[in-house]
Every structure is written in C-alpha cells, then in structure tokens.
Design a protein around this motif. Structure first.
Motif: not given
Length: 312
Positions: A144-154
């Motif tokens: 949230e709030g990033s420009d197209g960045l993703y993280r691995k979901a829990e």
C-alpha cells in the motif's frame, strides 16, 4: 474365457520394456539409466483395491506417512525421521557432508536433527518442496502506498483445500488439479518435484485421479508413487462423498538405474499374487486430519523386499 491379467503385470511389462529397449544415458546422479518416454498405466480402485506391488514387499506405511507429511506443508525431515521414515534423509545428508566435510553416518545425522532444534532448522530443511507448494503456494500482494511494489503475502494459496471445495461444489469442472512445479522456487528445492501434477475427474459418482510424473525411478520410486497417489484419491473420494474410480499413472522420463540390474532380474522372475485392499477406518473432519492409524492394508502377501541403492 481367459482370466483378467493381474493389475501388476502392466508394471512388470513396463519394467522389462525399459530395461530391454530404453535409451542408455548419463543422468544427473552420474549412475546412468535406461529410459523410455511417456508410458501410461491404469489401476482400478473399486472395492477398496490398491495398486501395491506384490512382486516385492512395499513399505506402504512409509509411503502413507510421507503423503500425510506432504499435506501438512512441512518441508523439514524432522517429523519424518521421528517416525523412522528415512526416504528424504539422503539429500540433506549429502549437502551437510559436502558443506562441512564431516563424515557423519545417516543415523548420527538423523539423531542430531531430532535432538537439536538449531541443527534441524539449518540442515533438515529441504526447501519449498511438495507440501509447501500444495498448501501454501506463494502469492504476492501490492504494498500500500508504493509505486508498483509487491511483497509476499503472509498466507499462500492452498491448492488442496481449493481442490476439495471444487470437487464438492462443481464436480464437472476440468480444473480439478494441483501441482508442485513452481518454476520460481525450483532452485531452492532439495529435489524438484518428480510426481508433479495431479488431476481429478468425477463421472458417475466416482472419483478418478491422474498423476503425471515428469521423472520416475521404476525400480524404487514407482511403488511408493502409485500407492501414495491411490491413497490420495481414496481420501479425496471419502471427503467428497464419492466412490473411488481409477488411478491413471502417466510418466514422462520413466527410467531404471543401471545399478538396479539385479532388482530387475529378480523381480521379473516373480509372479504377482493376490489383491490387497486398503481400508480407511474413519472419516475425519477434513483431508488434513487423517492419521496413519486410519489406514489398514489387508490381504497383502508379497514376495520379499529387494534391496537397491538410492541415487541422490
């Protein structure tokens, strides 16, 4: 009228065919194999039938424990070796010996895995193999709030729960499948999945399963793979109020290791006998709640086991 051939005969015919006609080749392990591409075998699971090989004794409880372990999503051998299941130990043991230079034997290595939490975490983990992909396939969510960045979901994708739900609610679907072949994570696995994709089909109130196996060691691995896949079909059928239908086994590279010549020669002298039955003693709350005590194999009278080395 001629009697129906024993269900095991098709396996013995394939074993002979691969040994006699297979392409001899150098393989990853350096042992060498004879290989044929693309065989298919079919086994009825009606009336509690189970495709256990009878021309040699198969440690079916070991195979069942492994399948139950896969369904937990665990990737550490500790839970297996605590049950005296050794079939995954050779890979982390080889890595430990190579990286440390210590000439530890299997029993000593497994003892340390059981007794030492830090050692087990460091050396007993296999990477994101089978069960991890089956019940926790990684997914990614936008930050949230990033420009197209993703993280691995829990939490990842639970393919097994989705499969059960699909079989119960939409039995005619052509999407009843799961796979362990996660391309992005193959390099982190001790061994990329051999029995990699399972598909299921409902017809006439019966559940059939197909296993597509990219690589199959016919001398040692097939016996476990066929039993485990059939066991999974039986469990799924029970959970989804269906009768068991058929197991279809399809191999990509079906091979015999060159140092298994004695196994092939001995096994092909033996005649299949009997028709073992797999009984499931109860219906647990979910596909994840079975225990080894729920399974019984009856009328199993195999020939003696045949020892052969595992190629790592």
């Amino acid at each position: 009228m001629a009697a129906e051939p024993h269900y095991e005969q098709q396996y013995l015919d394939l074993l002979r065919d691969v040994w006699d006609r297979g392409d001899e080749r150098v393989d990853r392990t350096g042992v060498g194999t004879r290989s044929l591409f693309g065989p298919t075998l079919r086994f009825s699971l009606a009336d509690d039938a189970i495709p256990l090989l009878t021309t040699k004794r198969v440690a079916w409880k070991t195979a069942a424990r492994e399948m139950l372990w896969f369904l937990t999503g665990d990737t550490n051998i500790r839970a297996l070796v605590e049950q005296k299941v050794h079939i995954w130990t050779d890979w982390p043991l080889a890595r430990y010996r190579a990286e440390t230079g210590e000439a530890i034997d299997r029993d000593g290595f497994e003892r340390r895995v059981i007794e030492d939490d830090a050692f087990a975490a460091r050396w007993g983990d296999l990477g994101p193999v089978y069960g991890k992909q089956w019940v926790d396939w990684p997914r990614y969510e936008p930050i949230e709030g990033s420009d197209g960045l993703y993280r691995k979901a829990e939490r990842g994708i639970d393919q097994i729960s989705a499969l059960v739900h699909g079989l119960r609610t939409n039995p005619g679907s052509r999407r009843h499948l799961f796979t362990g072949w996660n391309v992005a994570e193959l390099d982190g696995m001790a061994l990329p999945p051999c029995h990699m994709t399972y598909q299921f089909h409902v017809a006439g109130g019966r559940l059939s399963g197909m296993l597509w196996q990219r690589s199959c060691d016919l001398g040692l691995g097939f016996a476990f793979n066929a039993f485990s896949a059939a066991l999974l079909v039986r469990m799924l059928a029970q959970q989804c109020d269906l009768e068991p239908g058929e197991l279809v086994w399809s191999g990509g590279d079906a091979h015999i290791y060159l140092n298994h010549a004695h196994l092939v020669a001995e096994q092909l002298t033996r005649t299949p006998r009997g028709a073992p039955k797999l009984r499931i003693g109860r219906r647990p709350a979910s596909i994840f709640d079975y225990g080894i005590e729920d399974f019984t194999v009856e009328e199993y009278d195999p020939h003696p086991a045949i020892a052969a080395p595992v190629a790592v």
